[in-house]
Design a protein around this motif. Sequence first.
Motif, PDB file in Angstrom:
ATOM      1  N   ALA A 268      18.106  -9.708 109.646  1.00  0.00           N
ATOM      2  CA  ALA A 268      17.759  -9.072 108.347  1.00  0.00           C
ATOM      3  C   ALA A 268      17.936 -10.184 107.214  1.00  0.00           C
ATOM      4  O   ALA A 268      16.977 -10.175 106.502  1.00  0.00           O
ATOM      5  CB  ALA A 268      18.634  -7.949 107.694  1.00  0.00           C
ATOM      6  N   GLY A 269      18.963 -11.050 107.353  1.00  0.00           N
ATOM      7  CA  GLY A 269      19.160 -12.077 106.549  1.00  0.00           C
ATOM      8  C   GLY A 269      18.012 -13.345 106.409  1.00  0.00           C
ATOM      9  O   GLY A 269      17.434 -13.693 105.266  1.00  0.00           O
ATOM     10  N   TRP A 270      17.584 -13.519 107.547  1.00  0.00           N
ATOM     11  CA  TRP A 270      16.693 -14.738 107.888  1.00  0.00           C
ATOM     12  C   TRP A 270      15.213 -14.082 107.979  1.00  0.00           C
ATOM     13  O   TRP A 270      14.590 -14.898 107.375  1.00  0.00           O
ATOM     14  CB  TRP A 270      16.954 -15.417 109.250  1.00  0.00           C
ATOM     15  N   ALA A 271      14.903 -12.792 108.163  1.00  0.00           N
ATOM     16  CA  ALA A 271      13.720 -12.405 108.089  1.00  0.00           C
ATOM     17  C   ALA A 271      12.858 -12.739 106.521  1.00  0.00           C
ATOM     18  O   ALA A 271      11.850 -13.165 106.562  1.00  0.00           O
ATOM     19  CB  ALA A 271      13.670 -10.806 108.210  1.00  0.00           C
ATOM     20  N   MET A 272      13.908 -12.422 105.807  1.00  0.00           N
ATOM     21  CA  MET A 272      13.256 -12.498 104.218  1.00  0.00           C
ATOM     22  C   MET A 272      12.950 -13.911 104.175  1.00  0.00           C
ATOM     23  O   MET A 272      12.014 -14.253 103.463  1.00  0.00           O
ATOM     24  CB  MET A 272      14.353 -12.069 103.194  1.00  0.00           C
ATOM     25  N   PHE A 273      13.839 -14.897 104.426  1.00  0.00           N
ATOM     26  CA  PHE A 273      13.466 -16.386 104.218  1.00  0.00           C
ATOM     27  C   PHE A 273      12.226 -16.798 105.214  1.00  0.00           C
ATOM     28  O   PHE A 273      11.266 -17.571 104.479  1.00  0.00           O
ATOM     29  CB  PHE A 273      14.679 -17.318 104.809  1.00  0.00           C
ATOM     30  N   LYS A 274      12.098 -16.393 106.449  1.00  0.00           N
ATOM     31  CA  LYS A 274      11.064 -16.373 107.171  1.00  0.00           C
ATOM     32  C   LYS A 274       9.730 -15.994 106.379  1.00  0.00           C
ATOM     33  O   LYS A 274       8.721 -16.521 106.457  1.00  0.00           O
ATOM     34  CB  LYS A 274      11.163 -15.991 108.475  1.00  0.00           C
ATOM     35  N   THR A 275       9.860 -14.789 105.933  1.00  0.00           N
ATOM     36  CA  THR A 275       8.504 -14.418 105.107  1.00  0.00           C
ATOM     37  C   THR A 275       8.106 -15.117 104.065  1.00  0.00           C
ATOM     38  O   THR A 275       6.873 -15.428 103.907  1.00  0.00           O
ATOM     39  CB  THR A 275       9.036 -12.777 104.933  1.00  0.00           C
ATOM     40  N   MET A 276       9.116 -15.901 103.285  1.00  0.00           N
ATOM     41  CA  MET A 276       8.968 -16.359 102.076  1.00  0.00           C
ATOM     42  C   MET A 276       8.116 -17.613 102.460  1.00  0.00           C
ATOM     43  O   MET A 276       6.953 -18.127 101.769  1.00  0.00           O
ATOM     44  CB  MET A 276      10.353 -16.917 101.426  1.00  0.00           C
ATOM     45  N   LEU A 277       8.740 -18.337 103.409  1.00  0.00           N
ATOM     46  CA  LEU A 277       8.145 -19.577 104.056  1.00  0.00           C
ATOM     47  C   LEU A 277       6.863 -19.323 104.464  1.00  0.00           C
ATOM     48  O   LEU A 277       5.841 -20.091 104.487  1.00  0.00           O
ATOM     49  CB  LEU A 277       9.023 -20.182 105.319  1.00  0.00           C
ATOM     50  N   GLU A 278       6.696 -18.165 105.146  1.00  0.00           N
ATOM     51  CA  GLU A 278       5.406 -17.901 105.741  1.00  0.00           C
ATOM     52  C   GLU A 278       4.210 -17.728 104.842  1.00  0.00           C
ATOM     53  O   GLU A 278       3.200 -18.397 104.698  1.00  0.00           O
ATOM     54  CB  GLU A 278       5.385 -16.772 106.709  1.00  0.00           C
ATOM     55  N   TYR A 279       4.542 -17.034 103.558  1.00  0.00           N
ATOM     56  CA  TYR A 279       3.546 -16.677 102.814  1.00  0.00           C
ATOM     57  C   TYR A 279       3.419 -17.829 101.714  1.00  0.00           C
ATOM     58  O   TYR A 279       2.124 -18.220 101.624  1.00  0.00           O
ATOM     59  CB  TYR A 279       3.568 -15.277 101.886  1.00  0.00           C
ATOM     60  N   LYS A 280       4.411 -18.473 101.572  1.00  0.00           N
ATOM     61  CA  LYS A 280       4.001 -19.702 100.519  1.00  0.00           C
ATOM     62  C   LYS A 280       3.517 -20.712 101.314  1.00  0.00           C
ATOM     63  O   LYS A 280       2.574 -21.557 100.664  1.00  0.00           O
ATOM     64  CB  LYS A 280       5.723 -20.114 100.164  1.00  0.00           C
ATOM     65  N   SER A 281       3.638 -20.980 102.634  1.00  0.00           N
ATOM     66  CA  SER A 281       2.972 -22.091 103.475  1.00  0.00           C
ATOM     67  C   SER A 281       1.659 -21.684 103.391  1.00  0.00           C
ATOM     68  O   SER A 281       0.656 -22.368 103.329  1.00  0.00           O
ATOM     69  CB  SER A 281       3.530 -21.880 104.744  1.00  0.00           C
ATOM     70  N   GLN A 282       1.257 -20.453 103.666  1.00  0.00           N
ATOM     71  CA  GLN A 282      -0.080 -19.782 103.621  1.00  0.00           C
ATOM     72  C   GLN A 282      -0.986 -20.161 102.489  1.00  0.00           C
ATOM     73  O   GLN A 282      -1.931 -20.721 102.396  1.00  0.00           O
ATOM     74  CB  GLN A 282      -0.049 -18.452 103.990  1.00  0.00           C
TER      75      GLN A 282
END
Length: 359
Positions: A268-282
């Motif tokens: 749960a903690g890292w899912a948010m971080f990955k999501t942020m990285l993913e959409y910002k990268s996109q």
Amino acid sequence: MHHTKTLQLRIKDKHAKVLSAMAREANTVWNFCNETSHRAIREKCTWLSAYDLQKLTAGYSKCDGVQIGSATAQCVCEQYALRRRQFKKAKLRWRVSDPKSSKYSLGWIPFKVGCVKYKAGQVCFAGHKFSLWDSYGLADYVLRSGSFTQDTRGRWYLNVAVKVLIKISTGKGSVGIDLGLKEAATASTGERIEGRFYRKLESELGIAQRAHKKHRVKAIHAKIANQRKDMLHKFSTQLVASNAAIFVGDVASAKLVKTKMAKSTLDAGWAMFKTMLEYKSQQAGVVFEVVNESYSTQTCSCCWGIPASSPRGRAGLRIREWVCSDCGTVHDRDINAAQNILAAGHRRLAGGITAPSRR
Ligand SMILES: [Zn+2]
């Protein structure tokens, strides 16, 4: 390229006083409109337009001590005329500024495009700088019009329409990130966020819990969540800005079986971080991949071997630094792991053979 959406962000409580003072001014303009408009209808049978009301209130923002600018006063007039039309009424409710009154109007300060600017974690409005819980990473947006509003608990929010900028990252580097246990993340470049940064708040939380102060417990939990989000936004924005490719380890369950930590908590903690990285990268045209991180901690990022001296098992989790017994390189455990994740990412991009995923 861009699209528009509305964001709501919580303003820090220390600014409540200034905002309440401005809300009082907005109320003054509103009430003036209400009175003047009603009198014009009654005495001259004329309905004053927003433009008429703006002309009549033009001098207000120049009065001594008035903080809201002319644009906000104009916004109030527009909103007044709009509501009057909407409700088909010659007179609207007064806006009440006294918080002790049962008819108190929750604070409201509208603003126009260009009146609110974001800079270094704060928004500037009417000569004031407001700190806020930046849960969206405002630096990535162009701020349009909106309002400051207050809720029943006296908290203030910034509501703002934004244009989402899609700008291509100029970063040329590539980076691997080791997502650790206890919420610490380390980049192969050595940048990191510390785990359990809210330790201080945790002791406060303990005190509140033991005293059975339910509201306080809730408030501290919210504060921790906000701070974490804020920190993850800053870190992910920074990573996306300076890189062309980002690789994140998949937080292999191998790491978890060695600890008592529940997998769900960590995920749960890292899912948010990955999501942020993913959409910002996109949005920025940056490559983002989650790679298998098996053996990333044990492998020496210098000689590619798995030396006898590498950190292993439960005890390995406590080791911060180690020396490769094969090649003699001194490693920071997490940076070394991040470098291995970076290498795995590069292998993946190159189409090389990667270890099969555990999931
Ligand atoms: Zn080595």
